[in-house]
Design an enzyme around this catalytic site. Sequence first.
Site, PDB file in Angstrom:
ATOM      1  N   CYS A  76     -37.973 114.164 119.935  1.00 21.44           N
ATOM      2  CA  CYS A  76     -37.642 114.175 121.357  1.00 21.44           C
ATOM      3  C   CYS A  76     -38.792 113.588 122.183  1.00 21.44           C
ATOM      4  O   CYS A  76     -39.067 112.405 122.093  1.00 21.44           O
ATOM      5  CB  CYS A  76     -37.283 115.596 121.794  1.00 21.44           C
ATOM      6  SG  CYS A  76     -36.346 115.663 123.334  1.00 21.44           S
ATOM      7  N   HIS A 135     -33.029 117.769 117.643  1.00 20.38           N
ATOM      8  CA  HIS A 135     -33.728 119.021 117.373  1.00 20.38           C
ATOM      9  C   HIS A 135     -33.048 119.732 116.203  1.00 20.38           C
ATOM     10  O   HIS A 135     -31.846 119.605 115.999  1.00 20.38           O
ATOM     11  CB  HIS A 135     -33.706 119.927 118.603  1.00 20.38           C
ATOM     12  CG  HIS A 135     -34.505 119.407 119.748  1.00 20.38           C
ATOM     13  ND1 HIS A 135     -35.886 119.372 119.739  1.00 20.38           N
ATOM     14  CD2 HIS A 135     -34.119 118.889 120.943  1.00 20.38           C
ATOM     15  CE1 HIS A 135     -36.320 118.862 120.879  1.00 20.38           C
ATOM     16  NE2 HIS A 135     -35.266 118.562 121.629  1.00 20.38           N
TER      17      HIS A 135
END
Length: 473
Positions: A326, A424
């Site tokens: 991310c 994630h």
Amino acid sequence: MVKMIQVLGTSSDSGKSTLAMSLCYYFSGKGYRVAPFKAVNMSLNSISLKDSSEISRAQWLQAIAAGAEPSKYMNPFLIKPEGMGKSQIIVEGKSIGSMKIEEYYSYLKNNAQAIIKGAIDRLSGEYDIIISEGAGSAAEINMQDRDFANSYVSSMYETPAILISDIERGGVFASLYGTVKLMPDSNLVKYLVINRMRGNSEMLSPGILKLEELTGKKVIGVIPYSGISLPGEDSLNYNKPAIQNHRICIIKYPHMEVYSDFDPFYLLNIGFTFVDKDNIDALDRCDVIILPGSKLVGEDLHYMEKYGIASKLIALQATKTIIGICGGYQMLGKRVIDTDNVESAEKEIKCLEILDIETEFKNKKITGAVSYTLNDKIFPGEIHGEGYEIHYGSIVRNMEPPLAYIDGKPEGSVRGNIYGTNIHGIFENRALLNRLLNIESGDYRKTLIKNIDATSKLFTGNMNMELLEDLIL
């Protein structure tokens, strides 16, 4: 009629989340439809669901224990601190933007009661029992006019409560006594629980008898200390890994978020080493370097540049496996263009230039659960996995081969031993974890379920559950 038990605590990290999880597991095992609930949760550890709603990781874990589908109604308010007195406010799974504390409290005052009641009523129509977790201490007397997580939920339906305290913090009897005496509606507290007891619990007997006499509340459980690993509720639960593995380094910049990406490192006993400005030389000795998510990519990049971490990463890129997730993935690229001025006054942020990608920030937050397939040219065989996305930036230029595919579309980047992704939970993929870390790990999901089972049985096995059942059944 709403059937609900509230789990309150004498402080943060007293054991509320774990006790609530254990009760979800227990009553679900009895055949009841059980839903967890926390009206207001302040945490950087969140997860995105199938409908793109974002809730706290703790309520997700409790839903797993309950055998329930996680829902935005289980955590109607999620507060994600950003620093400088501001927090991102997520209401019923969707971000409504960043607010200063005064703005947030004003918003709560005008909206919280209706939203919280609506969520509870929604859950009560779908489930037999709600296990409601409080927040922080139940006796925050300076905040009683805005204590929507504890006293408001308690008073709404005269919900019976149990109060838990952590003996490891010291002063457990004073904490329980003081909380009962200071909190509003203390008559709703029916029972007390002492958590994390080491040694012989019989040593507490004289104190327990006196406490029960003074408060009129019965202690129905003394829970032994447990070393069983579970996902943490917030960043405070991830301050230091139980196992120091010097082969794996995770950069801990000031605005690191989504600590739960590293739950497999805890639950599977892999371990790692956090690296910040004080132990940069650890990067020279490791094999794998991970750049985690970041709440403020620009500020965390400046932090790494200021203390020499950035130059170290650039120098080591040919000899180490480097993985960005991310915000960490965005940092590995060439630049971040802040089109809508989301992050700072900077319109363009120069990054590490390790991957040939560019990121554009916009006000729209991207969230959602995803199913992916790893690039079989890099990971031979058809390897599938599930994860989730929570980010503002989008990759607008990617000149690298993809790490994976989502619905046939390329995701992430790979250049030799450098990997980047917006997914994630990617380390929960056993094949990817073993390949990137050059290890043979266990199965994360099976270990998680096993640890939920063991922890829940430890809690409920050391409590008088007959008394507790009488409150709700």
